[in-house]
Write an enzyme that holds these catalytic residues in place. Structure first.
Site, PDB file in Angstrom:
ATOM      1  N   ARG A 143      15.520 -10.372  -1.650  1.00 55.71           N
ATOM      2  CA  ARG A 143      15.298 -10.054  -3.002  1.00 55.71           C
ATOM      3  C   ARG A 143      16.521  -9.289  -3.711  1.00 55.71           C
ATOM      4  NH1 ARG A 143       9.101  -8.158  -2.667  1.00 55.71           N
ATOM      5  NH2 ARG A 143       8.418 -10.117  -2.631  1.00 55.71           N
ATOM      6  N   GLY A 145      -4.093   3.584   2.839  1.00 62.05           N
ATOM      7  CA  GLY A 145      -5.349   4.591   2.927  1.00 62.05           C
ATOM      8  C   GLY A 145      -6.505   3.995   3.458  1.00 62.05           C
ATOM      9  N   HIS A 147      12.694  -6.691  -8.259  1.00 65.77           N
ATOM     10  CA  HIS A 147      12.309  -8.235  -7.780  1.00 65.77           C
ATOM     11  C   HIS A 147      12.913  -9.195  -8.859  1.00 65.77           C
ATOM     12  CE1 HIS A 147       9.718 -11.465  -6.946  1.00 65.77           C
ATOM     13  NE2 HIS A 147       8.855 -10.852  -6.043  1.00 65.77           N
ATOM     14  N   SER A 198       5.413  -5.676   3.002  1.00 63.41           N
ATOM     15  CA  SER A 198       4.942  -4.372   2.668  1.00 63.41           C
ATOM     16  C   SER A 198       3.327  -4.135   2.931  1.00 63.41           C
ATOM     17  CB  SER A 198       4.973  -4.081   1.370  1.00 63.41           C
ATOM     18  OG  SER A 198       4.149  -2.970   0.970  1.00 63.41           O
ATOM     19  N   LEU A 199       2.543  -5.401   2.861  1.00 67.63           N
ATOM     20  CA  LEU A 199       1.292  -5.234   3.098  1.00 67.63           C
ATOM     21  C   LEU A 199       1.214  -5.197   4.754  1.00 67.63           C
ATOM     22  CD1 LEU A 199      -0.248  -8.300   0.848  1.00 67.63           C
ATOM     23  CD2 LEU A 199      -0.017  -5.854   0.327  1.00 67.63           C
TER      24      LEU A 199
HETATM   25  C1  LIG Z   1       2.838  -7.206  -8.567  1.00 66.19           C
HETATM   26  C2  LIG Z   1       2.934  -6.922  -6.889  1.00 66.19           C
HETATM   27  C3  LIG Z   1       2.799  -7.844  -6.129  1.00 66.19           C
HETATM   28  C4  LIG Z   1       2.945  -7.610  -4.594  1.00 66.19           C
HETATM   29  N1  LIG Z   1       2.689  -8.367  -3.798  1.00 66.19           N
HETATM   30  C5  LIG Z   1       3.008  -8.217  -2.477  1.00 66.19           C
HETATM   31  C6  LIG Z   1       2.601  -9.328  -1.652  1.00 66.19           C
HETATM   32  O1  LIG Z   1       2.477 -10.449  -1.933  1.00 66.19           O
HETATM   33  N2  LIG Z   1       3.107  -8.840  -0.113  1.00 66.19           N
HETATM   34  C7  LIG Z   1       3.481  -7.656   0.201  1.00 66.19           C
HETATM   35  O2  LIG Z   1       3.790  -7.313   1.342  1.00 66.19           O
HETATM   36  N3  LIG Z   1       3.497  -6.667  -0.775  1.00 66.19           N
HETATM   37  C8  LIG Z   1       3.439  -7.216  -2.030  1.00 66.19           C
HETATM   38  N4  LIG Z   1       3.635  -5.897  -3.186  1.00 66.19           N
HETATM   39  C9  LIG Z   1       3.770  -4.627  -2.588  1.00 66.19           C
HETATM   40  C10 LIG Z   1       2.387  -3.885  -2.177  1.00 66.19           C
HETATM   41  O3  LIG Z   1       1.614  -4.586  -3.039  1.00 66.19           O
HETATM   42  C11 LIG Z   1       2.474  -2.477  -2.123  1.00 66.19           C
HETATM   43  O4  LIG Z   1       3.593  -1.846  -1.513  1.00 66.19           O
HETATM   44  C12 LIG Z   1       1.289  -2.055  -1.276  1.00 66.19           C
HETATM   45  O5  LIG Z   1       0.117  -2.680  -1.844  1.00 66.19           O
HETATM   46  C13 LIG Z   1       1.274  -0.516  -1.334  1.00 66.19           C
HETATM   47  O6  LIG Z   1       0.031  -0.116  -0.785  1.00 66.19           O
HETATM   48  P1  LIG Z   1      -0.372   1.567  -0.484  1.00 66.19           P
HETATM   49  O7  LIG Z   1      -1.495   1.680   0.181  1.00 66.19           O
HETATM   50  O8  LIG Z   1       0.808   2.197  -0.015  1.00 66.19           O
HETATM   51  O9  LIG Z   1      -0.327   2.044  -1.947  1.00 66.19           O
HETATM   52  P2  LIG Z   1      -1.440   1.732  -3.177  1.00 66.19           P
HETATM   53  O10 LIG Z   1      -2.175   0.446  -3.139  1.00 66.19           O
HETATM   54  O11 LIG Z   1      -0.411   1.823  -4.430  1.00 66.19           O
HETATM   55  O12 LIG Z   1      -2.347   2.721  -3.300  1.00 66.19           O
HETATM   56  C14 LIG Z   1      -2.044   4.231  -3.670  1.00 66.19           C
HETATM   57  C15 LIG Z   1      -3.494   4.981  -3.756  1.00 66.19           C
HETATM   58  O13 LIG Z   1      -2.859   6.191  -3.931  1.00 66.19           O
HETATM   59  C16 LIG Z   1      -3.763   6.867  -5.024  1.00 66.19           C
HETATM   60  N5  LIG Z   1      -3.113   8.103  -5.489  1.00 66.19           N
HETATM   61  C17 LIG Z   1      -1.939   7.815  -6.045  1.00 66.19           C
HETATM   62  N6  LIG Z   1      -1.550   9.179  -6.618  1.00 66.19           N
HETATM   63  C18 LIG Z   1      -2.448  10.030  -6.474  1.00 66.19           C
HETATM   64  C19 LIG Z   1      -2.698  11.213  -6.568  1.00 66.19           C
HETATM   65  N7  LIG Z   1      -1.907  12.000  -7.490  1.00 66.19           N
HETATM   66  N8  LIG Z   1      -3.852  11.792  -6.260  1.00 66.19           N
HETATM   67  C20 LIG Z   1      -4.816  11.059  -5.800  1.00 66.19           C
HETATM   68  N9  LIG Z   1      -4.661   9.802  -5.394  1.00 66.19           N
HETATM   69  C21 LIG Z   1      -3.434   9.433  -5.649  1.00 66.19           C
HETATM   70  C22 LIG Z   1      -4.014   5.940  -5.869  1.00 66.19           C
HETATM   71  O14 LIG Z   1      -5.238   6.030  -6.563  1.00 66.19           O
HETATM   72  C23 LIG Z   1      -4.513   4.591  -4.639  1.00 66.19           C
HETATM   73  O15 LIG Z   1      -5.607   4.511  -4.275  1.00 66.19           O
HETATM   74  C24 LIG Z   1       3.515  -6.386  -4.276  1.00 66.19           C
HETATM   75  C25 LIG Z   1       3.841  -5.256  -5.410  1.00 66.19           C
HETATM   76  C26 LIG Z   1       3.592  -5.535  -6.686  1.00 66.19           C
HETATM   77  C27 LIG Z   1       3.858  -4.639  -7.817  1.00 66.19           C
END
Ligand SMILES: Cc1cc2nc3c(=O)[nH]c(=O)nc-3n(C[C@H](O)[C@H](O)[C@H](O)COP(=O)(O)OP(=O)(O)OC[C@H]3O[C@@H](n4cnc5c(N)ncnc54)[C@H](O)[C@@H]3O)c2cc1C
Length: 663
Positions: free
Chosen positions: A298, A15, A237, A419-420
């Site tokens: 994984r 986002g 994982h 994923s990042l």
């Molecule tokens: C512990 C952990 C470690 C990880 N380490 C890695 C790594 O080293 N490398 C890698 O590539 N991936 C890693 N991952 C995966 C990666 O972190 C995630 O897939 C990624 O950060 C998801 O990002 P995103 O922007 O899609 O969503 P998110 O960062 O989950 O953000 C979601 C956003 O949506 C908002 N939101 C959700 N629902 C609603 C709603 N109903 N109304 C309004 N807002 C809402 C939330 O507030 C948030 O702002 C890891 C995952 C975990 C669990």
């Protein structure tokens, strides 16, 4: 000229990168998030972000190999052009984040340091200690703040996305959201709405994901008509700390830096692990997969750990399934510098120093490969056409999805640290698709009546929930039941009879949800009602995961059904091995013809998912058996290579790349 107005739901990496790029392109952005954007789940990401780099190039690596590792890792279940485009963008994205101030670890010479992650033989992963997500998120947040000051971005933190608003032609014209402090509702007109709302781990109760990862936003889009792709592909994982409240990740970077997974050869050997000599330790991943060792992808590592504990009975503890993840042979200074963030987590929650004593870990639900179905336009070079309005668009025109909540990049199994990359890539790439002149001005069209009635619907639903009396169901207890059920039947091993029974149970739970009454009926920061709404929206997602899993009678990536597993080679004589390998490859080809397709779920009028399938564009890299150098699998590889050579000779020289489904 009218300015494009975009509503972005979610302020994680996806986002924020979309908001930054949209503002840069001149659009006006409303950025809605359940939590302050800096608390988005992305902040938890630990190990790193993948891209080809100067070091790996010297070893023969390139963007194509990153692309190939990603589709091989995903068991070929993703359309290839978007993945190719993402891999091509990798180096630019890392450079961009470096310039934005991310403190990536450096070598003594000042170059970016890199580590190895699963499913590749190259050190492609750039990292900032073991808090990479936090550093990336903060850097993007700073950029978005800059545009906030200029009035291009307005943040709405502590707001809940409740529903997209669709006009009579089915086009998304905005959304209705709710302020989680005042509990007031507001309609947001927009030329385009981008969902960047992350994963749905809470459907499984306990997972490595944050407590806001309910999948509510995605479920609401799905219930409004957006198709959902590959829901059954949930990543478990291999290495997490089991916990009563949640499961805490021990990042793959621990193995990337030399951590070794083992169990004592003697079941439940009572000795202190440090006193168990090498000869009495079973480094099962290294022995079974000598080429990739502890860094097999994984899905494979998870199944092997699960199997060694359940089938082979070699769990370290008798009453709790776990194996050792050992860092104790590595230098303390290096561990602190590169893995400090995760070692502190282990120390804090287990009370043991993992620099000295091997950690006890077990697999945990972690990531959703599936998500909202999104489109793309294929470019002449086999990637994605930049700026096409189709890129990342869901089946609802004007509604887009990016980051973990789309289904596009990781197929049946995501490679660590990809994923990042996909989050930032899809965020940057979607911006020109929605900020272009085609979209501008729609938000200004008079749709006031549309928004009024959408707003009223949400208000009425909310009031009805608050007014419920006498229901005997507790939403938190019901959620625990849902999580336990999903974890039991739809994680590492899946069986049709259990999936079918679980589907019925979830339907019953969904009915029971109607009888949830609230302990807080106030209209000020009422978290009880917000959670209850989110719980109600978990059932449709749980159902599509179960239904997709039930219907998919094969093993692919994270989806494993023992009844459809392909047995390895049992023969010991060369002729027998060859015969079995030929039969194995025949079966693999047949399975590919039958099952290499995405599951597409649509929310039916009766509340059940309607499942159909979509062919996959595999025109760039043909599917092949996924063995990762498994001991004993070499004869299959040999037979497969011979078949591929013969097939290639049979292709007429004039045949170019086949046009994909999205061409
Ligand atoms: C512990 C952990 C470690 C990880 N380490 C890695 C790594 O080293 N490398 C890698 O590539 N991936 C890693 N991952 C995966 C990666 O972190 C995630 O897939 C990624 O950060 C998801 O990002 P995103 O922007 O899609 O969503 P998110 O960062 O989950 O953000 C979601 C956003 O949506 C908002 N939101 C959700 N629902 C609603 C709603 N109903 N109304 C309004 N807002 C809402 C939330 O507030 C948030 O702002 C890891 C995952 C975990 C669990």
């Amino acid at each position: 000229m009218a300015q494009t107005r975009v509503l972005v739901i979610g302020g994680g990496l996806a986002g924020l990168s979309a908001s930054m790029r949209l503002a840069e392109l001149g659009a006006t952005v409303d950025l809605v998030s359940l939590v302050p954007v800096k608390r988005s789940h992305s902040v938890c990401a630990q190990g790193g972000i993948n891209s080809v780099n100067a070091l790996t190039r010297q070893q023969g690596d390139n963007e194509w190999k990153h692309f190939d590792d990603t589709v091989y890792g995903g068991d070929f279940l993703q359309h290839q052009p978007p993945v190719k485009e993402m891999a091509d963008w990798g180096p630019r994205i890392i450079d961009l984040m470096d310039r934005l101030g991310v403190p990536f670890n450096r070598t003594p010479e000042g170059f970016r340091d890199q580590r190895r992650f699963g499913g590749t033989l190259y050190k492609r992963t750039a990292f900032a200690g073991a808090t990479t997500g936090q550093q990336l998120l903060y850097a993007l947040d700073e950029q978005v703040r800059r545009y906030e000051v200029e009035g291009r971005v307005k943040k709405w933190e502590f707001w809940d996305f409740l529903a997209p608003v669709l006009d009579s032609s089915g086009r998304c014209r905005g959304a209705v959201c709710q302020d989680l402090v005042s509990m007031k509702f507001k309609a947001f007109p927009a030329d385009a709405v981008i969902l960047a709302s992350g994963g749905c781990g809470l459907v499984y109760g306990r997972s490595t994901m944050s407590m806001v990862c309910t999948g509510s936003a995605v479920s609401r889009a799905y219930q409004a008509g957006a198709a959902y792709g590959n829901g059954e592909f949930i990543q478990v994982h291999p290495t997490a700390i089991p916990g009563a409240d949640k499961l805490r990740l021990m990042s793959e970077s621990a193995r990337g830096e030399g951590g070794r997974v083992w169990v004592p050869r003697k079941p439940q050997d009572p000795r202190n692990p440090r006193d168990i000599p090498e000869a009495d330790r079973y480094y099962f991943l290294e022995e079974r997969y000598p080429k990739y060792g502890n860094l097999v992808p994984r899905d494979i590592a998870t199944r092997e750990i699960f199997d060694i504990c359940t089938t082979d009975g070699l769990s370290v503890e008798k009453d709790r399934l776990c194996v050792y993840l050992d860092l104790s042979h590595l230098p303390r200074e290096m561990l602190d510098r590169k893995l400090g963030g995760i070692l502190e987590i282990y120390e804090k929650f287990q009370g043991v120093d993992p620099r000295v004593v091997p950690m006890k870990i077990f697999p945990a639900v972690h990531y959703s490969m599936g998500g909202l179905w999104v489109d793309y336009e294929r470019s002449a070079t086999g990637g994605m056409e930049e700026g096409s309005v189709r890129n990342q668009q869901t089946t609802i025109p004007g509604l887009y999805a990016i980051g973990e909540c789309d289904y596009q990049y990781h197929g049946a199994n995501r490679l660590g640290a990809n994923s990042l990359l996909s989050c930032i890539f899809s965020g940057l790439f979607v911006a020109p698709s929605v900020a272009g002149p085609a979209a501008a001005g729609r938000a200004g069209e008079d749709a006031s009546r549309l928004f009024e009635s959408a707003l009223r619907r949400q208000e009425e639903r909310h009031e009805a929930l608050l007014a419920r009396r006498g229901g005997n169901e507790n939403p938190y207890a019901l959620h625990q039941e849902l999580g336990n059920l999903m974890t039991r039947v739809a994680t590492v091993v899946r069986r049709n009879e259990q999936l079918a029974a679980a589907y019925d149970e979830v339907c019953t739970m969904e009915e029971r949800w109607q009888r949830c009454s609230l302990s807080d009926t106030g209209n000020w920061t009422n978290q009880n009602v917000v959670f209850t709404k989110a719980l109600g929206d978990m059932f449709p997602v749980a159902k599509l995961i179960l239904k997709g899993a039930l219907l998919r009678d094969e093993c692919r990536g994270a989806h494993y059904k023992p009844a459809f597993a392909m047995p390895g080679i049992a023969a010991t004589d060369p002729a027998g091995k060859r015969r079995e390998a030929e039969a194995w490859c025949d079966r693999f080809e047949e399975n590919t013809r039958k099952w290499l397709k995405s599951t597409i779920a649509r929310h039916g009028a009766d509340g059940h998912p309607e499942i159909s399938y979509e062919d996959i564009d595999t025109s760039l890299i043909p599917p092949r058996p996924r063995l990762y150098g498994l001991v004993g699998g070499d004869v299959i590889e040999e037979v497969w290579k011979e078949r591929s050579r013969t097939a290639a000779e049979d292709v007429p020289a004039s045949a170019g790349l086949a046009a994909g489904a999205h061409a």
